[in-house]
Scaffold this active site. Structure first.
Site, PDB file in Angstrom:
ATOM      1  N   GLY A   1       1.005  23.629   2.585  1.00  0.00           N
ATOM      2  CA  GLY A   1       0.466  22.669   3.718  1.00  0.00           C
ATOM      3  C   GLY A   1       1.577  22.590   4.643  1.00  0.00           C
TER       4      GLY A   1
ATOM      5  N   ILE B   1       3.304  15.623   6.273  1.00  0.00           N
ATOM      6  CA  ILE B   1       4.096  15.044   4.962  1.00  0.00           C
ATOM      7  C   ILE B   1       4.831  16.309   4.442  1.00  0.00           C
ATOM      8  CG2 ILE B   1       3.711  14.339   2.751  1.00  0.00           C
ATOM      9  CD1 ILE B   1       1.284  12.534   3.974  1.00  0.00           C
TER      10      ILE B   1
ATOM     11  N   GLY C   1       0.733  -1.398  -0.050  1.00  0.00           N
ATOM     12  CA  GLY C   1      -0.064  -0.247  -0.052  1.00  0.00           C
ATOM     13  C   GLY C   1       0.859   1.179  -0.069  1.00  0.00           C
TER      14      GLY C   1
ATOM     15  N   VAL D   1      -3.945  29.586  -0.541  1.00  0.00           N
ATOM     16  CA  VAL D   1      -3.419  29.715  -1.779  1.00  0.00           C
ATOM     17  C   VAL D   1      -4.807  29.600  -2.737  1.00  0.00           C
ATOM     18  CG1 VAL D   1      -2.295  27.985  -3.376  1.00  0.00           C
ATOM     19  CG2 VAL D   1      -1.131  28.405  -1.218  1.00  0.00           C
TER      20      VAL D   1
ATOM     21  N   ALA E   1      -0.331   4.606   9.557  1.00  0.00           N
ATOM     22  CA  ALA E   1      -0.281   2.962   9.272  1.00  0.00           C
ATOM     23  C   ALA E   1      -0.533   2.448  10.561  1.00  0.00           C
ATOM     24  CB  ALA E   1       1.327   2.926   8.929  1.00  0.00           C
TER      25      ALA E   1
ATOM     26  N   HIS F   1      21.529   5.534  32.267  1.00  0.00           N
ATOM     27  CA  HIS F   1      22.129   6.977  31.918  1.00  0.00           C
ATOM     28  C   HIS F   1      23.651   6.521  30.988  1.00  0.00           C
ATOM     29  CE1 HIS F   1      24.009  10.707  32.777  1.00  0.00           C
ATOM     30  NE2 HIS F   1      25.102  10.198  32.850  1.00  0.00           N
TER      31      HIS F   1
ATOM     32  N   GLY G   1      -7.460   2.448   1.605  1.00  0.00           N
ATOM     33  CA  GLY G   1      -6.542   3.597   1.905  1.00  0.00           C
ATOM     34  C   GLY G   1      -7.077   4.853   1.433  1.00  0.00           C
TER      35      GLY G   1
HETATM   36  C1  LIG Z   1       4.558  10.405   2.211  1.00  0.00           C
HETATM   37  C2  LIG Z   1       3.868   9.766   3.240  1.00  0.00           C
HETATM   38  C3  LIG Z   1       4.647   9.432   4.516  1.00  0.00           C
HETATM   39  C4  LIG Z   1       3.765   8.717   5.477  1.00  0.00           C
HETATM   40  N1  LIG Z   1       4.389   8.607   6.733  1.00  0.00           N
HETATM   41  C5  LIG Z   1       3.779   7.914   7.697  1.00  0.00           C
HETATM   42  C6  LIG Z   1       4.492   7.723   8.822  1.00  0.00           C
HETATM   43  O1  LIG Z   1       5.593   7.809   9.003  1.00  0.00           O
HETATM   44  N2  LIG Z   1       3.787   6.981   9.793  1.00  0.00           N
HETATM   45  C7  LIG Z   1       2.545   6.576   9.553  1.00  0.00           C
HETATM   46  O2  LIG Z   1       1.936   6.081  10.470  1.00  0.00           O
HETATM   47  N3  LIG Z   1       1.854   6.813   8.572  1.00  0.00           N
HETATM   48  C8  LIG Z   1       2.547   7.613   7.517  1.00  0.00           C
HETATM   49  N4  LIG Z   1       2.078   7.695   6.116  1.00  0.00           N
HETATM   50  C9  LIG Z   1       0.381   7.589   6.333  1.00  0.00           C
HETATM   51  C10 LIG Z   1       0.134   5.855   5.934  1.00  0.00           C
HETATM   52  O3  LIG Z   1       0.977   5.603   4.674  1.00  0.00           O
HETATM   53  C11 LIG Z   1      -1.129   5.591   5.807  1.00  0.00           C
HETATM   54  O4  LIG Z   1      -1.904   5.975   6.833  1.00  0.00           O
HETATM   55  C12 LIG Z   1      -1.352   4.085   5.598  1.00  0.00           C
HETATM   56  O5  LIG Z   1      -0.942   3.698   4.582  1.00  0.00           O
HETATM   57  C13 LIG Z   1      -2.519   3.850   5.519  1.00  0.00           C
HETATM   58  O6  LIG Z   1      -3.121   2.429   5.334  1.00  0.00           O
HETATM   59  P1  LIG Z   1      -4.247   1.654   4.733  1.00  0.00           P
HETATM   60  O7  LIG Z   1      -3.866   0.290   4.817  1.00  0.00           O
HETATM   61  O8  LIG Z   1      -5.439   2.290   5.195  1.00  0.00           O
HETATM   62  O9  LIG Z   1      -4.119   2.274   3.183  1.00  0.00           O
HETATM   63  P2  LIG Z   1      -2.994   2.178   2.110  1.00  0.00           P
HETATM   64  O10 LIG Z   1      -1.543   2.243   2.728  1.00  0.00           O
HETATM   65  O11 LIG Z   1      -3.458   3.420   1.317  1.00  0.00           O
HETATM   66  O12 LIG Z   1      -3.411   1.004   1.193  1.00  0.00           O
HETATM   67  C14 LIG Z   1      -4.576   0.645   0.450  1.00  0.00           C
HETATM   68  C15 LIG Z   1      -4.141  -0.167  -0.554  1.00  0.00           C
HETATM   69  O13 LIG Z   1      -5.499  -0.517  -1.214  1.00  0.00           O
HETATM   70  C16 LIG Z   1      -5.265  -0.865  -2.618  1.00  0.00           C
HETATM   71  N5  LIG Z   1      -6.630  -0.542  -3.316  1.00  0.00           N
HETATM   72  C17 LIG Z   1      -7.383   0.610  -3.166  1.00  0.00           C
HETATM   73  N6  LIG Z   1      -8.454   0.283  -3.938  1.00  0.00           N
HETATM   74  C18 LIG Z   1      -8.506  -1.117  -4.362  1.00  0.00           C
HETATM   75  C19 LIG Z   1      -9.338  -1.767  -5.032  1.00  0.00           C
HETATM   76  N7  LIG Z   1     -10.548  -1.612  -5.287  1.00  0.00           N
HETATM   77  N8  LIG Z   1      -8.829  -3.263  -5.185  1.00  0.00           N
HETATM   78  C20 LIG Z   1      -7.757  -3.426  -5.164  1.00  0.00           C
HETATM   79  N9  LIG Z   1      -7.026  -2.857  -4.122  1.00  0.00           N
HETATM   80  C21 LIG Z   1      -7.365  -1.560  -3.917  1.00  0.00           C
HETATM   81  C22 LIG Z   1      -4.336   0.448  -3.009  1.00  0.00           C
HETATM   82  O14 LIG Z   1      -3.789   0.156  -4.208  1.00  0.00           O
HETATM   83  C23 LIG Z   1      -3.225   0.261  -1.726  1.00  0.00           C
HETATM   84  O15 LIG Z   1      -2.240  -0.555  -2.013  1.00  0.00           O
HETATM   85  C24 LIG Z   1       2.646   8.484   5.374  1.00  0.00           C
HETATM   86  C25 LIG Z   1       1.899   8.719   4.034  1.00  0.00           C
HETATM   87  C26 LIG Z   1       2.507   9.517   3.215  1.00  0.00           C
HETATM   88  C27 LIG Z   1       1.818   9.749   1.820  1.00  0.00           C
END
Ligand SMILES: Cc1cc2nc3c(=O)[nH]c(=O)nc-3n(C[C@H](O)[C@H](O)[C@H](O)COP(=O)(O)OP(=O)(O)OC[C@H]3O[C@@H](n4cnc5c(N)ncnc54)[C@H](O)[C@@H]3O)c2cc1C
Length: 468
Positions: free
Chosen positions: A181, A185, A40, A239, A322, A446, A145
């Protein structure tokens, strides 16, 4: 048609963790992912690659700014961005391959393709080859996600006007990166390029950074990003447009005084948040409801309005993190297995991986004031930490907020070296409802940064810290 006990849609930290726990608990599990790489946003274009670049850029910054003070002379230091990005890709690949391994180990059926509900019990998976597979399951977990959002009037061209995804793959260090923003991020990726030599300007609608965290953290982070990396900030600026012409971008903004200003740069990173992703998921075919913000609505068991269909992670309400998604993945799996899991949403830590790092858990001071809660505050500055002096990381502080009557810790807010790791102690203590005195009486090794947490707790008890 294959039949499963559970089909999980989306392989991010919510989805793949849910799938593993379901399989471990004896359920026949399928994981559906539209991309060929599992993991993801987090593993592919989020947490992991951003931390890889943050680490690389920090090494460069330290080599160019701090090594000589440590007595290390380096000549001919320069950035090889291609190599930096290539190392980041390797980190991502190894991490994603690890998920493939875990799927095999747990005998989870991985179906690559876009999943879409045909009805509440069936999903059609459209594979890249054009083939379609129908999947039936007793239960579904939606973990699809989120995607980066934008602002009205801004067209992301993915070349000069970019989101975090493109910012992880730049081919040159920006001369002037304008970040729209002042959230996590934008500040993390802004730090990466500022450390590599870019001028970074942040344009933010609110009057401070990292708005959802305790205000003291945003203020200190703003001061340090200005002092260490030369960030410029445009607060209370709205903006109104971004245009790109060849290699130049122009951001126009209303400065809150009715005047329009222009800021010119060579890249504009739009980091104004993320939107839940449910595109072509066929929710209407299953009858699953979403709210006004497009998030899937769930009850306290994370079940949607349709029995047997659950949703977790960024696609539902709550912090887009995450580890929150992972907790929810385990929660639903255990619930489906008949267990009684529990998530304490107040104890989901938040971290910003700038340097110094920012980390927090529990209530902010602003929230406690709003609730008219009687609280005490304890502080400790890293200036008074021997460990921090040894590593030249004396910026920042730890603030502990405790109940004025019971001494129970209600919130911990830190900005300083290794805060991202240190916050775990606060989370654990708060999960067990520790008092500030409980923590202050625990022996801390320490010299470590963690002693500062003990000292801040001691300060919160009213007994005053030892070293300040
Ligand atoms: C640059 C950046 C840095 C980040 N850093 C952090 C961090 O340091 N710590 C932290 O906790 N969080 C961080 N995050 C946030 C974190 O990535 C998300 O909160 C987390 O990935 C969410 O997990 P999720 O499983 O809900 O969804 P996602 O990780 O978004 O995964 C969803 C998955 O579902 C798949 N999908 C969607 N629709 C379909 C469909 N219809 N059929 C099949 N597959 C599908 C997508 O392709 C994707 O692979 C960061 C985000 C970004 C953008």
């Amino acid at each position: 048609m294959e039949k499963f006990d559970v089909a999980v849609i989306g392989s991010g930290p919510g989805g793949y963790v849910a799938a593993i726990r379901c399989a471990q608990l004896g359920m026949k599990t399928a994981l559906i992912e539209r991309y060929s790489s599992l993991g993801g946003t987090c593993l592919n274009v989020g947490c992991i690659p951003s931390k890889a670049l943050l680490d690389s850029s920090e090494h460069f910054f330290n080599a160019s700014h701090h090594f000589s003070t440590h007595g290390i002379e380096v000549k001919g230091l320069k950035v090889n961005l291609d190599q930096m990005i290539s190392r980041k890709r390797d980190v991502v690949k190894v991490t994603c391959d690890g998920i493939n391994y875990l799927m095999k180990k747990n005998k989870i059926t991985v179906l690559n393709g876009h999943g879409s509900f045909i009805n509440p019990h069936t999903i059609e998976v459209s594979q890249i080859s054009g083939a379609k597979i129908t999947v039936e399951a007793s239960k579904f977990i939606i973990a699809t996600g989120s995607k980066p959002s934008s602002l009205p009037g801004i067209e992301i061209d993915k070349k000069r006007i970019i989101t975090s995804t493109e910012a992880l793959e730049l081919t040159d260090v920006p001369k002037h990166l304008i970040v729209i923003g002042g959230g996590v991020i934008g500040l993390e990726l802004g730090s990466v390029y500022a450390r590599l030599g870019a001028k970074v300007s942040v344009v933010e609608f609110m009057d401070g950074l990292i708005a959802s965290m305790d205000k003291s953290l945003g203020k200190e982070l703003q001061r340090l990003l200005k002092k260490d990396l030369g960030f410029d900030f445009y607060f209370k600026h709205k903006v109104t447009g971004v245009t790109a012409k060849n290699k130049e971008i122009t951001v126009t903004a209303d400065n809150g005084k009715g005047e329009s200003i222009e800021i010119k740069g060579d890249y504009c990173l739009v980091a104004v948040g993320r939107r839940p992703y449910t595109d072509n998921l066929g929710l209407e075919n299953a009858g699953v409801k979403t709210d006004a913000k497009g998030r899937i609505e769930v009850d306290k068991h994370l079940q949607t309005n349709v029995p047997g269909i659950y949703a977790i992670g960024d696609v539902i309400n709550g912090a887009m993190l995450a580890h929150k998604a992972e907790e929810e993945g385990v929660f639903v799996a255990e619930l489906l297995a008949g267990q009684k899991p529990h998530i304490n949403y107040n104890l989901i830590p938040g971290v910003v991986y700038t340097w110094p790092e920012v980390a927090a858990v529990g209530y902010t001071e602003e929230q406690l004031k709003e609730q008219n809660k009687r609280y005490k505050s304890g502080n400790f500055s890293f200036k008074a930490s021997g460990r921090a002096r040894a590593s030249m990381d004396t910026d920042g502080f730890i603030k502990v907020l405790a109940d004025a009557d019971t001494d129970e810790v209600l919130g911990v807010h830190m900005i300083g070296p290794r805060a991202a790791d240190m916050i775990a102690e606060a989370v654990l203590a708060m999960e067990y409802r520790a008092s500030a005195e409980d923590i202050a009486r625990v022996c801390h090794a320490h010299p470590t940064f963690t002693e500062s947490f003990k000292e801040a707790c001691l300060d919160a008890t009213g007994k005053r810290s030892i070293h300040m």
